[in-house]
Scaffold this motif. Structure first.
Motif, mmCIF file in Angstrom:
data_model
loop_
_atom_site.group_PDB
_atom_site.id
_atom_site.type_symbol
_atom_site.label_atom_id
_atom_site.label_comp_id
_atom_site.label_asym_id
_atom_site.label_seq_id
_atom_site.Cartn_x
_atom_site.Cartn_y
_atom_site.Cartn_z
ATOM 1 N N THR A 1 0.935 -1.116 0.037
ATOM 2 C CA THR A 1 -0.037 0.092 0.054
ATOM 3 C C THR A 1 0.791 1.149 0.116
ATOM 4 N N GLY A 2 0.371 2.459 -0.261
ATOM 5 C CA GLY A 2 0.947 3.670 -0.191
ATOM 6 C C GLY A 2 1.978 3.973 -1.371
ATOM 7 N N ILE A 3 1.838 3.055 -2.319
ATOM 8 C CA ILE A 3 2.599 3.369 -3.507
ATOM 9 C C ILE A 3 2.630 4.676 -4.295
ATOM 10 N N ASP A 4 1.561 5.320 -4.275
ATOM 11 C CA ASP A 4 1.373 6.674 -4.840
ATOM 12 C C ASP A 4 2.000 7.685 -3.901
ATOM 13 N N THR A 5 2.139 7.473 -2.735
ATOM 14 C CA THR A 5 2.953 8.603 -1.715
ATOM 15 C C THR A 5 4.562 8.706 -2.181
ATOM 16 N N THR A 6 4.915 7.645 -3.054
ATOM 17 C CA THR A 6 6.548 7.686 -2.862
ATOM 18 C C THR A 6 7.015 7.793 -4.548
ATOM 19 N N VAL A 7 6.138 7.133 -5.372
ATOM 20 C CA VAL A 7 6.689 6.993 -6.664
ATOM 21 C C VAL A 7 6.457 8.593 -7.269
ATOM 22 N N GLY A 8 7.654 9.088 -7.641
ATOM 23 C CA GLY A 8 7.476 10.466 -8.375
ATOM 24 C C GLY A 8 7.419 11.345 -7.260
ATOM 25 N N GLY A 9 7.899 11.133 -6.018
ATOM 26 C CA GLY A 9 7.431 12.027 -4.772
ATOM 27 C C GLY A 9 8.470 13.017 -4.707
ATOM 28 N N LEU A 10 9.791 12.886 -5.358
ATOM 29 C CA LEU A 10 11.025 13.830 -4.976
ATOM 30 C C LEU A 10 10.911 15.132 -5.474
ATOM 31 N N GLU A 11 11.521 16.073 -4.811
ATOM 32 C CA GLU A 11 11.402 17.653 -5.129
ATOM 33 C C GLU A 11 12.833 17.966 -5.387
ATOM 34 N N LEU A 12 12.917 18.970 -6.416
ATOM 35 C CA LEU A 12 14.359 19.579 -6.978
ATOM 36 C C LEU A 12 14.572 20.959 -6.431
ATOM 37 N N SER A 13 13.490 21.474 -5.879
ATOM 38 C CA SER A 13 13.770 23.076 -5.452
ATOM 39 C C SER A 13 14.789 23.351 -4.551
ATOM 40 N N GLN A 14 15.093 22.582 -3.836
ATOM 41 C CA GLN A 14 16.296 22.873 -2.746
ATOM 42 C C GLN A 14 17.452 22.151 -3.178
ATOM 43 N N VAL A 15 17.557 21.407 -4.056
ATOM 44 C CA VAL A 15 18.743 20.680 -4.551
ATOM 45 C C VAL A 15 19.891 21.883 -4.865
ATOM 46 N N PRO A 16 19.616 22.954 -5.440
ATOM 47 C CA PRO A 16 20.758 24.032 -5.444
ATOM 48 C C PRO A 16 21.454 24.409 -4.200
ATOM 49 N N ASP A 17 20.846 24.371 -3.171
ATOM 50 C CA ASP A 17 21.500 24.411 -1.752
ATOM 51 C C ASP A 17 22.079 23.284 -1.219
ATOM 52 N N MET A 18 22.111 22.272 -1.959
ATOM 53 C CA MET A 18 22.444 20.947 -1.239
ATOM 54 C C MET A 18 23.813 20.349 -2.119
ATOM 55 N N ILE A 19 24.385 21.111 -2.936
ATOM 56 C CA ILE A 19 25.349 20.709 -3.917
ATOM 57 C C ILE A 19 26.507 19.866 -3.408
ATOM 58 N N PRO A 20 27.000 20.206 -1.971
ATOM 59 C CA PRO A 20 27.871 19.288 -1.321
ATOM 60 C C PRO A 20 27.391 17.805 -1.036
ATOM 61 N N ILE A 21 26.066 17.891 -0.881
ATOM 62 C CA ILE A 21 25.354 16.596 -0.552
ATOM 63 C C ILE A 21 25.428 15.730 -1.648
ATOM 64 N N VAL A 22 24.867 16.380 -2.881
ATOM 65 C CA VAL A 22 24.994 15.855 -4.209
ATOM 66 C C VAL A 22 26.260 15.080 -4.374
ATOM 67 N N LEU A 23 27.126 15.978 -4.343
ATOM 68 C CA LEU A 23 28.755 15.406 -4.731
ATOM 69 C C LEU A 23 28.930 14.098 -3.918
ATOM 70 N N VAL A 24 28.840 14.309 -2.451
ATOM 71 C CA VAL A 24 29.346 12.992 -1.793
ATOM 72 C C VAL A 24 28.396 11.862 -2.185
ATOM 73 N N ILE A 25 27.003 12.069 -2.270
ATOM 74 C CA ILE A 25 26.243 10.989 -2.686
ATOM 75 C C ILE A 25 26.944 10.453 -3.861
ATOM 76 N N LEU A 26 27.235 11.165 -5.003
ATOM 77 C CA LEU A 26 27.905 11.000 -6.358
ATOM 78 C C LEU A 26 29.170 9.993 -6.027
ATOM 79 N N LEU A 27 30.085 10.803 -5.400
ATOM 80 C CA LEU A 27 31.470 10.050 -5.174
ATOM 81 C C LEU A 27 31.157 8.755 -4.172
#
Length: 433
Positions: A225-251
């Motif tokens: 159950t609850g599939i509709d709450t997670t599929v495509g639920g990500l948000e990109l609006s705050q990503v520009p402020d989280m670049i170091p986090i993105v870099l760490v995840i990538l590395l």
């Protein structure tokens, strides 16, 4: 049909058989099945729906294994990585206060970059820019980090005002069950019992049920159950402020899975002259699974060392990975059982602890006699659990490595990209960016 399978997967060419590959796929499926309880329970701590993450976990495994098997032709399991996902949940969401939607947004961007880089040779260049000592420190540090999370979730370690942390009360059922689980899993692992982690979880489930700690579901078979709450639920609006986090995840995602793949390929005797054939195709599998996994509602995927179970039984081709992926489709209907097990943290906590110990084992390869190498690696390792952040550990490790090697006049050991990473992390620490 048999002839087609033999030719497509080059089964005879790799001195295997269809029967061996099927049995290897089944064995890999059994050894990695625990991930269906542990990974969704991680994200449930972040407020995500267990059922939605359960289905996303299955989706990521199926996509990753089918790509690895059918396209890359290697017997390697791809599944959501416990280390990086523990970081997403307990650091990005819990400690830093970001929403799970924004955290998954970071994972999606990192995975998209990961996928693009995997199509080029730049991914290998980026991996090679990180010195081996820091790779050891990061892997070991993540191990300590998720082991600490397991200890905390299982109440073996608790908060203490005077000493910050203390041992839990062994007289309480939850703590006692975790302790039993850790010992049981270690014993089964040392005895080389197949699927030790899964078997341990099943035994702990029975104990928890008999002790009145676990309530069995009304129905053993049902769709999530609850599939509709997670599929495509990500948000990109705050990503520009989280670049170091993105870099760490990538590395972390990049060189963690690369190291595991190379080790498994060596074990399966698939390396040719020290070269990993079709490495780019193999690296694409985890990148592809990570990309679609984040869209479905879970964190980045990685290759799993549990693949060695199938390899040890004789698996040599991608048919093994295909069989593993297809078997996970049937697990969709066992959702109620997984949800019931996840409701008791003491059942999943030992798995995190043991998985962390396995990752920390990498520290043994460190060159302890070279201080300019040893100090950055150890700082990286200890800063992760002590600051509750993989980002801080990676940042401190890179900055200290650059400074110490400059002081030792070993500029040739510093990749140009490391200067950029060090400056970026330093500016981030100083709140300039």
């Amino acid at each position: 049909m048999t002839e087609f399978i033999n030719n497509y997967f080059k089964i005879k060419e790799r001195n295997s058989s269809i029967k061996t590959e099927f049995l290897g796929g089944l064995l890999n499926f059994i050894t990695i099945m625990y991930i269906l309880v542990v990974n969704p329970s991680l994200f449930a701590h972040a407020g995500m729906d267990f059922g939605g993450v359960y289905l996303a976990t299955i989706g990521a495994i199926v996509i990753g294994c089918l790509y690895m098997g059918a396209v890359s032709n290697y017997p390697i399991i791809i599944a959501p990585g416990l280390g990086i996902n523990a970081y997403v949940v307990y650091t990005i969401i819990e400690a830093m206060g970001y929403s799970w939607q924004s955290a998954l947004g970071c994972c999606f961007v990192a995975s998209a970059i990961f996928l693009l880089l995997s199509m080029t040779s730049f991914r290998e260049q980026l991996i090679n820019s990180i010195p081996e000592c820091l790779k050891v420190g990061i892997t070991s540090g993540i191990g300590l980090f998720i082991a600490f999370i397991g200890l905390k979730n299982g109440s073996l370690v608790i908060a203490n005002a005077g000493t910050y942390v203390a041992i839990g009360d062994m007289a309480t059922p939850a703590t006692a069950l975790t302790a039993v689980g850790v010992i049981l899993t270690l014993v089964l692992t040392i005895l080389r019992v197949p699927a030790a982690m899964l078997l341990s979880m099943l035994i702990l489930t029975i104990i928890a049920y008999l002790a009145g700690m676990l309530q069995m579901p009304e129905h053993f078979f049902a769709l999530p159950t609850g599939i509709d709450t997670t599929v495509g639920g990500l948000e990109l609006s705050q990503v520009p402020d989280m670049i170091p986090i993105v870099l760490v995840i990538l590395l972390v995602t990049m060189f963690d899975t690369t190291g595991t793949m190379i080790g498994l390929a060596k074990q399966a005797h698939l390396m040719k002259g020290g070269v990993f054939p079709n490495l780019r195709g193999a690296l694409m599998a985890d990148a592809f699974a990570s990309f679609w996994g984040t869209l479905l509602g879970t964190g980045p995927s990685s290759s799993f060392v549990e693949s060695s179970a199938g390899i040890m039984s004789g698996s040599r081709t991608g048919l093994t990975a295909v069989v593993t992926g297809l078997l996970f489709i049937f697990m969709i209907f066992l959702f109620p059982i997984a949800q019931a097990m996840a409701a008791v943290p003491s059942i999943t906590a030992p798995i995190l602890i043991i998985a962390g110990i396995h990752m920390f084992n990498e520290i043994r390869t460190l060159e302890w006699d070279k201080e300019r190498i040893m100090f950055p690696a150890v700082l990286t390792c200890v800063m992760m659990p002590l600051t509750y952040s993989i980002t801080n550990g990676v940042a401190v490790g890179i900055i200290s490595y650059v400074i110490l090697n400059l002081a030792a006049r070993k500029r040739e050991d510093i990749h140009p990209l490391l200067y950029l990473f060090a400056i970026w992390f330093l500016l981030d620490f100083l709140k300039i960016i």
